[in-house]
Write a protein that holds these residues in place. Structure first.
Motif, PDB file in Angstrom:
ATOM      1  N   GLU A  25       0.832  -1.209   0.000  1.00  0.00           N
ATOM      2  CA  GLU A  25       0.000   0.000   0.000  1.00  0.00           C
ATOM      3  C   GLU A  25       0.866   1.259   0.000  1.00  0.00           C
ATOM      4  O   GLU A  25       0.554   2.235  -0.692  1.00  0.00           O
ATOM      5  N   ASP A  26       1.954   1.236   0.773  1.00  0.00           N
ATOM      6  CA  ASP A  26       2.875   2.384   0.788  1.00  0.00           C
ATOM      7  C   ASP A  26       3.457   2.610  -0.605  1.00  0.00           C
ATOM      8  O   ASP A  26       3.491   3.751  -1.096  1.00  0.00           O
ATOM      9  N   LEU A  27       3.923   1.534  -1.227  1.00  0.00           N
ATOM     10  CA  LEU A  27       4.509   1.667  -2.562  1.00  0.00           C
ATOM     11  C   LEU A  27       3.462   2.103  -3.574  1.00  0.00           C
ATOM     12  O   LEU A  27       3.753   2.929  -4.450  1.00  0.00           O
ATOM     13  N   SER A  31       4.035   5.399  -5.776  1.00  0.00           N
ATOM     14  CA  SER A  31       4.307   5.179  -7.199  1.00  0.00           C
ATOM     15  C   SER A  31       3.111   5.431  -8.104  1.00  0.00           C
ATOM     16  O   SER A  31       3.255   5.503  -9.313  1.00  0.00           O
ATOM     17  N   LYS A  32       1.918   5.507  -7.514  1.00  0.00           N
ATOM     18  CA  LYS A  32       0.667   5.628  -8.282  1.00  0.00           C
ATOM     19  C   LYS A  32       0.399   4.374  -9.117  1.00  0.00           C
ATOM     20  O   LYS A  32      -0.244   4.431 -10.150  1.00  0.00           O
ATOM     21  N   VAL A  33       0.909   3.237  -8.653  1.00  0.00           N
ATOM     22  CA  VAL A  33       0.662   1.933  -9.276  1.00  0.00           C
ATOM     23  C   VAL A  33      -0.242   1.164  -8.319  1.00  0.00           C
ATOM     24  O   VAL A  33      -0.027   1.207  -7.101  1.00  0.00           O
ATOM     25  N   SER A  34      -1.224   0.465  -8.843  1.00  0.00           N
ATOM     26  CA  SER A  34      -2.166  -0.225  -7.966  1.00  0.00           C
ATOM     27  C   SER A  34      -1.494  -1.327  -7.160  1.00  0.00           C
ATOM     28  O   SER A  34      -0.526  -1.949  -7.600  1.00  0.00           O
ATOM     29  N   ARG A  35      -2.034  -1.561  -5.974  1.00  0.00           N
ATOM     30  CA  ARG A  35      -1.515  -2.610  -5.100  1.00  0.00           C
ATOM     31  C   ARG A  35      -1.592  -3.973  -5.772  1.00  0.00           C
ATOM     32  O   ARG A  35      -0.681  -4.784  -5.676  1.00  0.00           O
ATOM     33  N   ALA A  36      -2.682  -4.212  -6.496  1.00  0.00           N
ATOM     34  CA  ALA A  36      -2.848  -5.498  -7.192  1.00  0.00           C
ATOM     35  C   ALA A  36      -1.777  -5.685  -8.265  1.00  0.00           C
ATOM     36  O   ALA A  36      -1.229  -6.784  -8.413  1.00  0.00           O
ATOM     37  N   ILE A  38       1.219  -4.341  -8.256  1.00  0.00           N
ATOM     38  CA  ILE A  38       2.473  -4.576  -7.543  1.00  0.00           C
ATOM     39  C   ILE A  38       2.537  -6.026  -7.075  1.00  0.00           C
ATOM     40  O   ILE A  38       3.561  -6.701  -7.249  1.00  0.00           O
ATOM     41  N   ALA A  39       1.455  -6.539  -6.509  1.00  0.00           N
ATOM     42  CA  ALA A  39       1.417  -7.925  -6.028  1.00  0.00           C
ATOM     43  C   ALA A  39       1.646  -8.900  -7.175  1.00  0.00           C
ATOM     44  O   ALA A  39       2.429  -9.847  -7.052  1.00  0.00           O
ATOM     45  N   ASP A  40       0.986  -8.674  -8.298  1.00  0.00           N
ATOM     46  CA  ASP A  40       1.159  -9.560  -9.457  1.00  0.00           C
ATOM     47  C   ASP A  40       2.593  -9.526  -9.973  1.00  0.00           C
ATOM     48  O   ASP A  40       3.155 -10.566 -10.331  1.00  0.00           O
ATOM     49  N   PHE A  41       3.196  -8.354  -9.999  1.00  0.00           N
ATOM     50  CA  PHE A  41       4.578  -8.210 -10.467  1.00  0.00           C
ATOM     51  C   PHE A  41       5.544  -8.908  -9.510  1.00  0.00           C
ATOM     52  O   PHE A  41       6.411  -9.687  -9.926  1.00  0.00           O
ATOM     53  N   GLU A  42       5.398  -8.651  -8.222  1.00  0.00           N
ATOM     54  CA  GLU A  42       6.322  -9.216  -7.240  1.00  0.00           C
ATOM     55  C   GLU A  42       6.234 -10.739  -7.149  1.00  0.00           C
ATOM     56  O   GLU A  42       7.238 -11.393  -6.871  1.00  0.00           O
TER      57      GLU A  42
END
Length: 85
Positions: A25-27, A31-36, A38-42
Motif C-alpha cells: 500500500e505504501d509503494l 508510485s501511483k501503481v495499484s496494489r494489485a 504490484i502484487a502480481d509483479f512481485e
C-alpha cells in the motif's frame, strides 16, 4: 537479448520494500501503481509494463534505494550512500 540496466525484477521490488519497511500500500501510494499490479509483479503472476516498473523504481529510489544491475554477482538492492553532514 540485451539487459536493460534500468529494469527491475519482482524480487528486487520486494527487497527494496523490505529495506524501506514499506507495505504494498505504501509503494502503491508513492508510485501511483495499484496494489494489485504490484502484487502480481512481485509474485511473478504477470509481467509489468515498462512504464509501471519505471514508476516503481522511481518511487523506491526517491525513498533512498539504489538498484544494482546484474554484473556477474547478481542484481540487488541497497540503501543509497548518504554523506555524513
Amino acid at each position: 537479448m540485451i539487459y536493460d540496466e534500468k529494469a527491475i525484477s519482482g524480487a528486487q521490488c520486494r527487497a527494496a520494500r523490505a529495506l524501506l519497511d514499506w507495505t504494498r500500500e505504501d509503494l502503491a501510494r508513492e508510485s501511483k501503481v495499484s496494489r494489485a499490479t504490484i502484487a502480481d509483479f512481485e509474485t511473478g503472476k504477470r509481467p509489468a509494463r515498462e512504464r509501471t516498473t519505471d514508476d516503481l523504481r522511481q518511487a523506491l529510489e526517491a525513498g533512498g534505494i539504489d538498484f544494482t544491475p546484474e554484473n556477474g554477482g547478481g542484481a540487488g538492492v541497497r540503501f543509497r550512500h548518504r554523506n555524513a553532514p
